[in-house]
Design an enzyme around this catalytic site. Sequence first.
Site, PDB file in Angstrom:
ATOM      1  N   LYS A  84       0.694  -1.140  -0.123  1.00 20.18           N
ATOM      2  CA  LYS A  84      -0.074  -0.086   0.083  1.00 20.18           C
ATOM      3  C   LYS A  84       0.821   1.188   0.037  1.00 20.18           C
ATOM      4  O   LYS A  84       1.973   1.148   0.751  1.00 20.18           O
ATOM      5  CB  LYS A  84      -0.997  -0.079   1.200  1.00 20.18           C
ATOM      6  CG  LYS A  84      -2.003   1.093   1.182  1.00 20.18           C
ATOM      7  CD  LYS A  84      -2.967   1.036   2.404  1.00 20.18           C
ATOM      8  CE  LYS A  84      -3.839   1.801   2.525  1.00 20.18           C
ATOM      9  NZ  LYS A  84      -4.638   1.897   3.634  1.00 20.18           N
ATOM     10  N   SER A 118      -9.777   2.338   2.700  1.00 20.78           N
ATOM     11  CA  SER A 118      -8.809   2.888   1.680  1.00 20.78           C
ATOM     12  C   SER A 118      -7.831   1.985   0.734  1.00 20.78           C
ATOM     13  O   SER A 118      -7.600   2.513  -0.055  1.00 20.78           O
ATOM     14  CB  SER A 118      -7.941   4.007   2.519  1.00 20.78           C
ATOM     15  OG  SER A 118      -7.268   3.133   3.352  1.00 20.78           O
ATOM     16  N   SER A 163     -10.120  -0.065   6.776  1.00 22.00           N
ATOM     17  CA  SER A 163      -9.404   0.041   5.493  1.00 22.00           C
ATOM     18  C   SER A 163      -8.785  -1.145   4.876  1.00 22.00           C
ATOM     19  O   SER A 163      -8.095  -1.412   3.855  1.00 22.00           O
ATOM     20  CB  SER A 163      -8.227   1.177   5.238  1.00 22.00           C
ATOM     21  OG  SER A 163      -9.114   2.433   5.224  1.00 22.00           O
TER      22      SER A 163
HETATM   23  N1  GLN Z   1     -13.255   4.381   5.606  1.00 21.81           N
HETATM   24  C1  GLN Z   1     -12.620   4.926   6.750  1.00 21.81           C
HETATM   25  C2  GLN Z   1     -12.248   6.228   6.902  1.00 21.81           C
HETATM   26  O1  GLN Z   1     -12.688   6.716   6.013  1.00 21.81           O
HETATM   27  C3  GLN Z   1     -11.396   4.204   7.140  1.00 21.81           C
HETATM   28  C4  GLN Z   1     -10.207   4.597   6.826  1.00 21.81           C
HETATM   29  C5  GLN Z   1      -8.933   3.726   7.030  1.00 21.81           C
HETATM   30  O2  GLN Z   1      -9.105   2.587   7.768  1.00 21.81           O
HETATM   31  N2  GLN Z   1      -7.896   4.144   6.751  1.00 21.81           N
HETATM   32  O3  GLN Z   1     -11.851   6.931   7.891  1.00 21.81           O
END
Ligand code: GLN
Length: 507
Positions: free
Chosen positions: A79, A154, A178
């Site tokens: 990532k 994400s 994410s």
């Molecule tokens: N979807 C969540 C957010 O937008 C989680 C993001 C993440 O785990 N990095 O904050």
Amino acid sequence: MDITRSTAADLAASIAAGEVSSVEVTRAHLDRIGAVDDKVHAFLSVDEDGALAQAAAVDARIAAGEQVGPLAGVPLALKDVLTQRGVPTTAGSRILEGWRPPYDATVTRRLLEAGVVILGKTNMDEFAMGSSTENSAYGPTYNPWDLSRVPGGSGGGSAAALAAFEAPLAIGTDTGGSIRQPAAFTGTVGVKPTYGGVSRYGQIALASSLDQPGPCARTVLDTALLHEVIGGHDPKDQTSLAAPVPAVVEAARHGDVKGLRIGVVRELGGEGYAPEAEANFHATVERLASLGAEVVEVSCPNFEYALAAYYLILPSEASSNLARFDAMRYGLRVGDDGTRSTEQVMALSREAGFGAEVKRRIIIGTYALSAGYRDAYYGSAQKVRTLVQQDFTAAFAKADVLVSPTTPTAAFGIGERLDDPMAMYLNDLCTIPTNLAGNSAASFPSGLTSDGLPLGFHVMAPHLADDRLYLVGAALERSLQDSWGGPLLDRVADLTAPATTATEVAR
Ligand code: GLN
């Protein structure tokens, strides 16, 4: 052997036995990326030369008779929020375009030391803010199961790379879901380890008290093998736990749930959940019961407030963390023509470099922390965080693991939720409580909707009991594959076939 369809465990065994070289395995994956990534867009950058050089080094060690680790020579997708020395690292943001970090994240260093071959950096929502990968400054990633849908976020790039057979292993980071939500949307496995179980050193910070890197793969055993490589204490991360990695590989090989108490969380279901997701969840719980697990119901009444608390704590920490992108030392710099003040250059650079969601959260976080509001917003959210932790403690007194659907729905369409931040945030209803409490959790593939989209089963375990996730995951995987006649991912679309859907033709 069909290289790109193989598991990481099988590839590593074949490489170690000299049946296939790491260079051949790496080449096959680079070719696959070349053949399908135009459609999927899982990668932001592919490091062909670096990957082949790492692979050749592993081959040389094996040829010299050296004993290599359990994943040596196997390719991985990283990532783009984790640094890799000399390799472009953007966190999905314009503000870091072209930046080549001078150091490796601890996760990156451990992978390289273990002989894992890093193919490239995967797409993500900007600074890991999002649930669809549509917030990437470099364009969205498309779900390999249906290219008109999102892969989640994400870490959509990492999950899509697995489902598109571009890599057998991937790394994600999970601040609110994410790793797990993209795993659910792509029919892959994703684990958020206990907070502090995997070093955050070299992870570009979103919310430091919630962030946690973790392993992603197509099988439970591969995920466990990767977990063991990246896990363990790191003196460079002050929140790293001085504890051994839980016995995750052993648990993944054992995969037995006889006598395990499985707690169904009453609050994670009902209104707002797709009927198909709920039906699949209950069928999966029944399957575990038929395998010998004891099913109990537990109540976590404060989970209801977790999302609201998260969206105060996360922006507060993010607004502070993102202050470092000031255009002075590295990254994008705009308007520095000798006529403007430092403050004006900073403001212009941040205006041009950050996307809408990032700005929204910086504004919310700055507000929540400002004098006069801090106690009302940030302070209250921290109290809710304590209550959520207490709910977990009470529930784990009655059950060894807790379970829920990973997400209220299967993958949604590209563009469908972009105008509605609240609808986007609701994706993480089930995943956020664990980030607030810091314990471990995972998503495992559990079936398909009638539209042929994957659904995920969410398992939560106590602090440093990450091995229990793998126990459940492996039992489930074996039982489901018996019913399905093979891995779920055997049914994913053939991405090398000519375009069929209207959206695909349109692109
Ligand atoms: N979807 C969540 C957010 O937008 C989680 C993001 C993440 O785990 N990095 O904050």
